[in-house]
Enzyme design. Structure first.
Site, short mmCIF file in Angstrom:
data_model
loop_
_atom_site.label_atom_id
_atom_site.label_comp_id
_atom_site.label_asym_id
_atom_site.label_seq_id
_atom_site.Cartn_x
_atom_site.Cartn_y
_atom_site.Cartn_z
N SER A 1 0.86 -1.18 0.00
CA SER A 1 0.00 0.00 0.00
C SER A 1 0.89 1.24 0.00
O SER A 1 0.93 2.01 0.94
CB SER A 1 -0.92 -0.01 1.22
OG SER A 1 -0.17 0.00 2.41
N HIS B 1 -3.10 -6.04 2.15
CA HIS B 1 -2.20 -7.09 2.65
C HIS B 1 -2.82 -8.47 2.67
O HIS B 1 -2.13 -9.46 2.89
CB HIS B 1 -1.71 -6.74 4.07
CG HIS B 1 -0.79 -5.57 4.10
ND1 HIS B 1 -0.30 -5.03 5.25
CD2 HIS B 1 -0.24 -4.83 3.09
CE1 HIS B 1 0.50 -4.00 4.97
NE2 HIS B 1 0.53 -3.86 3.66
N GLN C 1 -6.39 -2.14 7.09
CA GLN C 1 -5.22 -2.95 6.75
C GLN C 1 -4.62 -3.70 7.94
O GLN C 1 -4.15 -4.82 7.80
CB GLN C 1 -4.17 -2.04 6.11
CG GLN C 1 -2.92 -2.74 5.64
CD GLN C 1 -1.97 -1.77 4.98
OE1 GLN C 1 -2.15 -1.41 3.82
NE2 GLN C 1 -0.96 -1.31 5.70
N GLU C 2 -4.64 -3.05 9.12
CA GLU C 2 -3.95 -3.66 10.26
C GLU C 2 -4.67 -3.38 11.58
O GLU C 2 -5.14 -2.27 11.81
CB GLU C 2 -2.52 -3.10 10.39
CG GLU C 2 -1.66 -3.41 9.18
CD GLU C 2 -0.38 -2.58 9.13
OE1 GLU C 2 0.12 -2.18 10.20
OE2 GLU C 2 0.09 -2.32 8.02
N GLU D 1 1.98 -9.66 6.49
CA GLU D 1 2.84 -9.40 7.65
C GLU D 1 2.67 -10.45 8.74
O GLU D 1 3.04 -10.24 9.89
CB GLU D 1 2.57 -8.00 8.20
CG GLU D 1 2.94 -6.91 7.21
CD GLU D 1 2.67 -5.50 7.72
OE1 GLU D 1 2.18 -5.34 8.84
OE2 GLU D 1 2.95 -4.55 6.96
N ASP E 1 -4.16 0.44 11.62
CA ASP E 1 -3.70 1.18 10.45
C ASP E 1 -4.80 1.03 9.41
O ASP E 1 -5.01 -0.05 8.85
CB ASP E 1 -2.38 0.60 9.91
CG ASP E 1 -1.88 1.36 8.67
OD1 ASP E 1 -2.57 2.30 8.22
OD2 ASP E 1 -0.80 1.01 8.16
N GLU F 1 -3.43 4.91 12.55
CA GLU F 1 -2.55 5.29 11.44
C GLU F 1 -3.34 5.44 10.14
O GLU F 1 -4.28 4.66 9.89
CB GLU F 1 -1.47 4.21 11.29
CG GLU F 1 -0.44 4.50 10.20
CD GLU F 1 0.59 3.38 10.11
OE1 GLU F 1 0.99 2.83 11.16
OE2 GLU F 1 0.99 3.04 8.98
N ASP G 1 1.31 8.01 7.71
CA ASP G 1 2.24 7.16 6.96
C ASP G 1 2.27 7.66 5.51
O ASP G 1 3.15 8.43 5.13
CB ASP G 1 1.76 5.70 7.08
CG ASP G 1 2.51 4.74 6.17
OD1 ASP G 1 3.49 5.13 5.54
OD2 ASP G 1 2.09 3.57 6.08
N LYS H 1 9.72 5.23 7.54
CA LYS H 1 10.14 4.06 6.75
C LYS H 1 11.26 4.54 5.84
O LYS H 1 10.99 5.27 4.87
CB LYS H 1 8.98 3.57 5.89
CG LYS H 1 7.77 3.03 6.65
CD LYS H 1 6.58 2.92 5.68
CE LYS H 1 5.48 2.00 6.19
NZ LYS H 1 4.28 2.05 5.31
N HIS I 1 8.52 -1.13 9.63
CA HIS I 1 8.80 -2.08 8.54
C HIS I 1 7.89 -1.78 7.35
O HIS I 1 7.07 -0.86 7.39
CB HIS I 1 8.57 -3.50 9.05
CG HIS I 1 7.13 -3.82 9.39
ND1 HIS I 1 6.66 -5.10 9.57
CD2 HIS I 1 6.05 -3.01 9.58
CE1 HIS I 1 5.37 -5.07 9.85
NE2 HIS I 1 4.98 -3.82 9.86
N ARG I 2 8.00 -2.60 6.30
CA ARG I 2 7.06 -2.61 5.17
C ARG I 2 6.40 -3.98 5.12
O ARG I 2 6.84 -4.92 5.78
CB ARG I 2 7.78 -2.38 3.83
CG ARG I 2 8.56 -1.09 3.70
CD ARG I 2 7.76 0.15 3.97
NE ARG I 2 6.53 0.32 3.20
CZ ARG I 2 6.33 1.24 2.27
NH1 ARG I 2 7.31 2.07 1.95
NH2 ARG I 2 5.16 1.37 1.66
N SER I 3 5.37 -4.09 4.31
CA SER I 3 4.72 -5.41 4.20
C SER I 3 5.64 -6.44 3.55
O SER I 3 5.63 -7.61 3.92
CB SER I 3 3.40 -5.28 3.46
OG SER I 3 3.56 -4.59 2.25
N LYS J 1 7.17 -0.36 14.73
CA LYS J 1 6.09 -1.17 14.13
C LYS J 1 6.72 -2.22 13.23
O LYS J 1 7.25 -1.88 12.17
CB LYS J 1 5.15 -0.24 13.35
CG LYS J 1 3.89 -0.93 12.88
CD LYS J 1 2.98 0.07 12.19
CE LYS J 1 2.54 -0.48 10.88
NZ LYS J 1 1.59 0.33 10.15
#
Ligand code: PGA
Ligand code: ZN
Length: 398
Positions: free
Chosen positions: A42, A145, A153-154, A195, A231, A272, A299, A324, A352-354, A375
């Site tokens: 994303s 994801h 997403q999270e 993730e 997120d 987020e 983000d 990031k 991090h990233r996915s 994160k």
């Protein structure tokens, strides 16, 4: 001593099985460092450009490597990064790729730390930092994801009361396990998203219920407070006019209202990307409403860019900045974004990233800049690589 004598780039695998860029840097005195670029799914529109890895490797070999080898000291991170910028020659690393740039930037930092015989976080400025960040654990995933899961997403465990990073990391893993149990009890057969978070056909509200139950249960067991967060990755839901959730289409003001209500109802301590990446005004409005009780983190809004952070600060948008390094292409750029956040009293959250790898740089960066949060997922080898590194850093420092 840290004069760069060799830079090598290659294509390696990331956690999704996609290609990414790895760089090795060697110095005159035998120092060695390796950096691997992560990769987002994303990705924000305003991020530095990730080129196809083969192209990025070829372009960096042609334009950047000759300007570094025999010319620049790995120990001078600012110079390494400005040479990368100059070799690229664009605003957004579209010539050599932010993936090549960040891999070389990180590799140089590690090579310099190697020469010094110091851990990376020391070299990056963390000598005086006593505290380790609280890891944010992604336990339910959807959006870009995981197909067929939540809109958001999270869904994150935020162990704010943990006495140490190691306790926090284990608490997040326990929440992850408990969420899996609860989903199976409710008749789901959950998969795992990019993730390592659980993916199941849940509404966002149902996911928040499960998350709350799991964090409460684990908090009782471990004896410290575990908050919850999300997120939204709202840009992925926004079509230019409205936020398209599975159950409802929400206009901008309604989205702000919706997220503010969720913060109240579920007592979210971290939110987020609740709104579109270009909408500083809506962010400001939401921050005005809930910013005193929760972390509102940008983000895609800030894309680790110090100028965008300053623009957000002026608008009163958000109160935290996701960091990031690959969004901006260099470690110096990431530290500039942290500094811009800090200047305004915004909280830096290193992430991090996915698409990830065994590279553990973000754990060192989070400690080096004294970020209160890191994160980096809850389970899965590429996630635990960072968590375990954080545990080691904490164990060595105390
Ligand atoms: P991404 O997701 O790496 O796919 O962008 C992570 C995030 O949005 O925080
Ligand atoms: Zn995000």
């Amino acid at each position: 001593m840290t004069l760069i004598t060799d830079v090598r780039l290659r294509r390696v695998l990331d956690s999704r099985g996609d290609a990414t860029v790895e760089a090795d840097v060697r110095t005159e005195s035998g120092g060695f460092g390796r950096g691997i670029a992560p990769s987002g799914a994303s990705t924000g529109e305003f991020e530095a450009v990730e080129l196809p890895p083969e192209e990025a490797v070829a372009a960096a070999r042609e334009h950047a490597v000759p300007r570094l080898v025999g010319e620049v000291h790995a120990g001078n991170q600012r110079e390494v990064d400005s040479v990368l910028r100059g070799a690229d020659g664009t605003e957004n690393f579209s010539e050599i790729g932010a993936n090549s740039a960040v891999a070389v930037s990180v590799a140089a930092a590690k090579a310099a730390a190697d020469v010094l015989g110091a851990p990376l976080f020391h070299h990056l400025g963390g000598t005086f930092r006593g505290e380790t960040p609280v890891p944010l654990g992604n336990v339910i995933g959807g959006g870009a994801h995981a197909a067929g899961s939540t809109d958001f997403q999270e869904f994150l465990a935020v162990p704010v009361g943990a006495p140490s990073a190691v306790d926090a990391a284990f608490a997040n893993a326990a929440v992850h396990e408990t969420v899996g149990d609860l989903l199976r009890e409710r008749g789901h057969d959950p998969n795992k998203g990019d993730e390592g978070a659980w993916a199941a056909p849940l509404s966002d509200a149902a996911a928040l219920e499960v998350l709350a139950e799991a964090t409460d249960r684990v908090a009782d067991e471990v004896g410290f407070e575990i908050g919850t967060g999300v997120d939204v990755a709202a840009t992925e839901l926004y079509d230019g006019e409205a936020y398209r959730h599975t159950d409802e289409v929400r206009l901008e003001a309604e989205q702000t209202e919706y997220v503010a209500d969720l913060v109240e109802e579920y007592d979210l301590v971290y939110v987020e990307d609740p709104l579109d990446e270009a909408d500083f005004e809506a962010y400001a409005e939401l921050t005005e409403r809930v910013g005193d009780r929760t972390v509102v983190c940008g983000d895609d809004l800030f894309v680790t860019d110090a100028d965008r952070v300053r623009r957000g600060v002026e608008a009163g948008a958000a109160n935290a900045v996701l960091v990031k390094p690959n969004q901006v292409g260099t470690l110096s750029g990431a530290v500039d974004a942290v500094d811009a956040a800090r200047e305004a009293g915004y909280t830096p959250v290193v992430s991090h990233r996915s698409g990830e790898t065994e590279d553990t740089t973000i754990a060192h960066l989070a400690v080096a800049v004294g970020a209160p949060y890191l994160k980096t997922g809850a389970v899965g080898g590429e996630r635990t690589a960072k968590l375990n590194e954080l545990i080691r850093i904490e164990a060595d420092a105390t």
